[in-house]
Design a protein around this motif. Sequence first.
Motif, short mmCIF file in Angstrom:
data_model
loop_
_atom_site.label_atom_id
_atom_site.label_comp_id
_atom_site.label_asym_id
_atom_site.label_seq_id
_atom_site.Cartn_x
_atom_site.Cartn_y
_atom_site.Cartn_z
N ASN A 32 36.84 -57.33 -74.42
CA ASN A 32 36.33 -58.50 -75.13
C ASN A 32 35.57 -58.10 -76.40
O ASN A 32 35.68 -58.77 -77.42
CB ASN A 32 35.44 -59.33 -74.21
CG ASN A 32 36.25 -60.10 -73.19
OD1 ASN A 32 37.48 -60.11 -73.23
ND2 ASN A 32 35.58 -60.73 -72.26
N ARG A 33 34.81 -57.02 -76.33
CA ARG A 33 34.06 -56.57 -77.52
C ARG A 33 35.01 -56.16 -78.65
O ARG A 33 34.80 -56.50 -79.80
CB ARG A 33 33.14 -55.41 -77.18
CG ARG A 33 31.96 -55.82 -76.33
CD ARG A 33 30.92 -54.70 -76.25
NE ARG A 33 29.92 -54.98 -75.26
CZ ARG A 33 28.96 -55.89 -75.36
NH1 ARG A 33 28.89 -56.63 -76.43
NH2 ARG A 33 28.10 -56.07 -74.38
N ALA A 36 36.67 -59.29 -80.12
CA ALA A 36 35.74 -60.04 -80.98
C ALA A 36 35.60 -59.35 -82.32
O ALA A 36 35.64 -60.01 -83.38
CB ALA A 36 34.39 -60.16 -80.28
N GLN A 37 35.47 -58.03 -82.31
CA GLN A 37 35.32 -57.29 -83.56
C GLN A 37 36.59 -57.41 -84.41
O GLN A 37 36.53 -57.69 -85.60
CB GLN A 37 35.02 -55.82 -83.25
CG GLN A 37 34.83 -54.98 -84.49
CD GLN A 37 34.55 -53.52 -84.14
OE1 GLN A 37 34.77 -53.07 -83.02
NE2 GLN A 37 34.06 -52.79 -85.12
N SER A 42 32.75 -64.30 -82.45
CA SER A 42 31.69 -63.90 -81.53
C SER A 42 32.28 -63.54 -80.18
O SER A 42 33.37 -63.99 -79.81
CB SER A 42 30.68 -65.04 -81.35
OG SER A 42 31.27 -66.10 -80.62
N LEU A 43 31.56 -62.72 -79.44
CA LEU A 43 31.98 -62.34 -78.10
C LEU A 43 32.13 -63.57 -77.22
O LEU A 43 33.08 -63.68 -76.43
CB LEU A 43 30.96 -61.36 -77.50
CG LEU A 43 31.29 -60.74 -76.16
CD1 LEU A 43 32.61 -59.99 -76.20
CD2 LEU A 43 30.16 -59.81 -75.73
N THR A 47 35.47 -65.29 -74.60
CA THR A 47 35.39 -65.77 -73.21
C THR A 47 35.50 -67.28 -73.12
O THR A 47 35.94 -67.81 -72.10
CB THR A 47 34.10 -65.28 -72.53
OG1 THR A 47 32.98 -65.70 -73.30
CG2 THR A 47 34.10 -63.76 -72.41
#
Length: 192
Positions: A32-33, A36-37, A42-43, A47
Amino acid sequence: MTDMPNPAGTRQNIISAVLRIIGQDGVAAVTNRRIAQEAGVSLGSVTYHFATQHDLLRESLLHFVEEETGRFTELAARGRQEGIDLKGAAALVGQVAEGAGFDSTHLAPFELYVQAGRDPALREAAAECFAAYDRLAASVLTALGVPDAEEAASTVVALVFGMQMRRLATGSSAESLVDALLLLARGASGAR
């Protein structure tokens, strides 16, 4: 007045990021990180849009195939309108294969199909993808006058995927794909 966020755009950015990550570093690199990057979101957005990694991988695979089959369907329709023959159809597939290249987005589906072999949660999505390819192949084969086009479609799809995998592994050109398609189609149609 401020601009409202575009949930559909965010979702699409996430899916595109997932396909790039998978193509660059494989399914194991999808976190997920990192998503997002890569997507510039955003993280929490990751989700929010996708409850599980299975949902994310499934949607990414289906999205890729939807875009690809749409593009190929358009090419097939144009070929039918212009009265394309067997050799012309094989050459068109060769041009598409050569033009697609194997950038990270085009590598991702191969990774996802292999992952589906390990992960039963992805198998349904993979089956949907291959069904879409089979329908497209049947449509093209029918337009070319190949008898039992629906029956031959999965064989054509398997040949194309196998030849594409071979190209990926060896760096060979699309000419071998064209030759193999012509051989198969001539055999299916009874032409020589």
